[in-house]
Motif scaffolding. Structure first.
Motif, PDB file in Angstrom:
ATOM      1  N   HIS A  29       1.011  -1.066   0.004  1.00 39.42           N
ATOM      2  CA  HIS A  29      -0.043  -0.048   0.027  1.00 39.42           C
ATOM      3  C   HIS A  29       0.778   1.128  -0.097  1.00 39.42           C
ATOM      4  CE1 HIS A  29      -3.826  -2.046   0.351  1.00 39.42           C
ATOM      5  NE2 HIS A  29      -3.446  -2.662   1.322  1.00 39.42           N
ATOM      6  N   GLU A  30       2.115   1.305   0.756  1.00 37.04           N
ATOM      7  CA  GLU A  30       2.824   2.262   0.819  1.00 37.04           C
ATOM      8  C   GLU A  30       3.364   2.517  -0.676  1.00 37.04           C
ATOM      9  OE1 GLU A  30       5.643   1.914   3.904  1.00 37.04           O
ATOM     10  OE2 GLU A  30       4.156   2.161   5.462  1.00 37.04           O
ATOM     11  N   THR A  31       4.031   1.397  -1.147  1.00 37.33           N
ATOM     12  CA  THR A  31       4.735   1.671  -2.473  1.00 37.33           C
ATOM     13  C   THR A  31       3.666   2.131  -3.501  1.00 37.33           C
ATOM     14  OG1 THR A  31       5.986  -0.129  -1.921  1.00 37.33           O
ATOM     15  CG2 THR A  31       5.913   0.170  -4.187  1.00 37.33           C
ATOM     16  N   ASN A  32       2.468   1.738  -3.533  1.00 31.40           N
ATOM     17  CA  ASN A  32       1.523   2.119  -4.483  1.00 31.40           C
ATOM     18  C   ASN A  32       1.215   3.554  -4.338  1.00 31.40           C
ATOM     19  OD1 ASN A  32       1.012  -0.280  -5.791  1.00 31.40           O
ATOM     20  ND2 ASN A  32      -0.705  -0.958  -4.619  1.00 31.40           N
ATOM     21  N   ALA A  33       0.994   4.139  -2.812  1.00 30.16           N
ATOM     22  CA  ALA A  33       0.870   5.518  -2.617  1.00 30.16           C
ATOM     23  C   ALA A  33       1.965   6.480  -3.172  1.00 30.16           C
ATOM     24  CB  ALA A  33       0.633   5.429  -1.118  1.00 30.16           C
ATOM     25  N   GLU A  34       3.302   5.849  -2.825  1.00 23.46           N
ATOM     26  CA  GLU A  34       4.422   6.819  -3.123  1.00 23.46           C
ATOM     27  C   GLU A  34       4.484   6.563  -4.930  1.00 23.46           C
ATOM     28  OE1 GLU A  34       7.874   4.937  -1.760  1.00 23.46           O
ATOM     29  OE2 GLU A  34       7.271   5.380   0.344  1.00 23.46           O
ATOM     30  N   ALA A  35       3.894   5.782  -5.488  1.00 24.46           N
ATOM     31  CA  ALA A  35       4.216   5.561  -6.942  1.00 24.46           C
ATOM     32  C   ALA A  35       2.892   6.546  -7.515  1.00 24.46           C
ATOM     33  CB  ALA A  35       3.881   4.181  -7.413  1.00 24.46           C
ATOM     34  N   ASN A  36       1.938   6.568  -6.875  1.00 23.52           N
ATOM     35  CA  ASN A  36       0.861   7.344  -7.245  1.00 23.52           C
ATOM     36  C   ASN A  36       1.013   8.873  -7.372  1.00 23.52           C
ATOM     37  OD1 ASN A  36      -0.928   5.369  -7.963  1.00 23.52           O
ATOM     38  ND2 ASN A  36      -2.110   5.231  -6.281  1.00 23.52           N
ATOM     39  N   GLU A  37       1.749   9.107  -6.128  1.00 24.95           N
ATOM     40  CA  GLU A  37       2.607  10.500  -5.927  1.00 24.95           C
ATOM     41  C   GLU A  37       3.206  10.839  -6.833  1.00 24.95           C
ATOM     42  OE1 GLU A  37       4.973  12.771  -2.294  1.00 24.95           O
ATOM     43  OE2 GLU A  37       3.510  11.200  -1.866  1.00 24.95           O
ATOM     44  N   VAL A  38       4.565  10.190  -7.137  1.00 26.00           N
ATOM     45  CA  VAL A  38       5.361  10.456  -8.162  1.00 26.00           C
ATOM     46  C   VAL A  38       4.613  10.469  -9.444  1.00 26.00           C
ATOM     47  CG1 VAL A  38       7.411   9.140  -9.400  1.00 26.00           C
ATOM     48  CG2 VAL A  38       7.219   9.094  -6.698  1.00 26.00           C
ATOM     49  N   GLN A  39       3.756   9.746  -9.843  1.00 27.39           N
ATOM     50  CA  GLN A  39       2.930   9.864 -11.216  1.00 27.39           C
ATOM     51  C   GLN A  39       2.438  10.936 -11.284  1.00 27.39           C
ATOM     52  OE1 GLN A  39       3.396   7.443 -13.707  1.00 27.39           O
ATOM     53  NE2 GLN A  39       2.252   8.854 -14.872  1.00 27.39           N
ATOM     54  N   THR A  40       1.739  11.461 -10.285  1.00 28.47           N
ATOM     55  CA  THR A  40       0.862  12.918 -10.084  1.00 28.47           C
ATOM     56  C   THR A  40       1.930  14.171 -10.334  1.00 28.47           C
ATOM     57  OG1 THR A  40      -0.593  12.136  -8.585  1.00 28.47           O
ATOM     58  CG2 THR A  40      -0.491  14.362  -8.660  1.00 28.47           C
ATOM     59  N   GLU A  41       2.973  13.963  -9.541  1.00 29.50           N
ATOM     60  CA  GLU A  41       4.243  15.041  -9.764  1.00 29.50           C
ATOM     61  C   GLU A  41       4.604  15.040 -11.329  1.00 29.50           C
ATOM     62  OE1 GLU A  41       7.027  14.344  -7.066  1.00 29.50           O
ATOM     63  OE2 GLU A  41       5.747  14.917  -5.221  1.00 29.50           O
ATOM     64  N   THR A  42       5.077  13.839 -11.856  1.00 32.74           N
ATOM     65  CA  THR A  42       5.427  13.844 -13.062  1.00 32.74           C
ATOM     66  C   THR A  42       4.396  14.332 -14.264  1.00 32.74           C
ATOM     67  OG1 THR A  42       6.715  11.731 -12.557  1.00 32.74           O
ATOM     68  CG2 THR A  42       6.484  12.105 -14.913  1.00 32.74           C
ATOM     69  N   ASP A  43       3.243  13.832 -14.076  1.00 31.19           N
ATOM     70  CA  ASP A  43       2.099  14.416 -14.968  1.00 31.19           C
ATOM     71  C   ASP A  43       2.105  16.003 -14.750  1.00 31.19           C
ATOM     72  OD1 ASP A  43       1.576  11.878 -15.651  1.00 31.19           O
ATOM     73  OD2 ASP A  43      -0.112  11.657 -14.332  1.00 31.19           O
ATOM     74  N   ALA A  44       2.224  16.540 -13.637  1.00 30.84           N
ATOM     75  CA  ALA A  44       1.911  18.082 -13.654  1.00 30.84           C
ATOM     76  C   ALA A  44       3.257  18.626 -14.254  1.00 30.84           C
ATOM     77  CB  ALA A  44       2.167  18.430 -12.102  1.00 30.84           C
ATOM     78  N   GLU A  45       4.550  17.826 -14.135  1.00 29.45           N
ATOM     79  CA  GLU A  45       5.715  18.596 -14.791  1.00 29.45           C
ATOM     80  C   GLU A  45       5.607  18.383 -16.505  1.00 29.45           C
ATOM     81  OE1 GLU A  45       8.975  16.486 -13.085  1.00 29.45           O
ATOM     82  OE2 GLU A  45       8.715  17.258 -11.461  1.00 29.45           O
TER      83      GLU A  45
END
Length: 154
Positions: A29-45
């Motif tokens: 669950h932590e890994t998925n949450a971190e991956a989603n956060e990274v994906q969100t930041e990447t999408d924003a960039e």
């Protein structure tokens, strides 16, 4: 005593299994949450970079359209003047045209197809003007030749 030891071993194995299962679920669950956060930041960039690129393209296209429009107006104005221009005035107009044409030709590879077609139309209009002027004034060379010849006296 063997039975107690056997029960303790089974209990310990079950406890390790339960802890392993719960830890891996939590880690997952932590890994998925971190991956989603990274994906969100990447999408924003990516969105920000794309917006900047679009703005730069729009700015470049606007600048190109302005330059093209200015040159088109210059060609129309000087085509009218060329009808009564002297040879010297024609040379100056043609030199100015060649300078401007070279500048815009260097930039035209980034233009869209409509701008390129319009650019070709402007060049065609100028070629017609050149043909009219040459038929009126005769063949005018752009190069002035200054020849200083010394004769050999033999």
């Amino acid at each position: 005593m063997k039975i107690v030891s056997y029960i303790k071993t089974i209990g310990l194995a079950i406890a390790i299994g339960v802890f392993t299962f719960s830890c891996s679920q939590e880690a997952q669950h932590e890994t998925n949450a971190e991956a989603n956060e990274v994906q969100t930041e990447t999408d924003a960039e990516i969105d920000e970079a794309q917006a900047e690129t679009n703005a730069e393209v729009n700015e470049a296209q606007t600048e190109a359209n302005a330059e093209y429009s200015d040159f088109s107006a210059w060609v129309d104005e000087n085509s009218k003047k060329a009808e009564t221009a002297t040879k010297e005035e024609w040379r100056e107009m043609k030199a100015e045209y060649n300078r401007r044409e070279a500048e815009l030709d260097a930039k035209s590879n980034t233009w869209d197809e409509d701008a390129k077609q319009g650019w070709q139309s402007v060049k065609d209009r100028w070629n017609k003007t050149e043909d009219k002027v040459q038929s009126r004034l005769g063949d005018i060379d752009d190069v002035d030749v200054d020849v200083n010849v010394k004769k050999d006296k033999n």
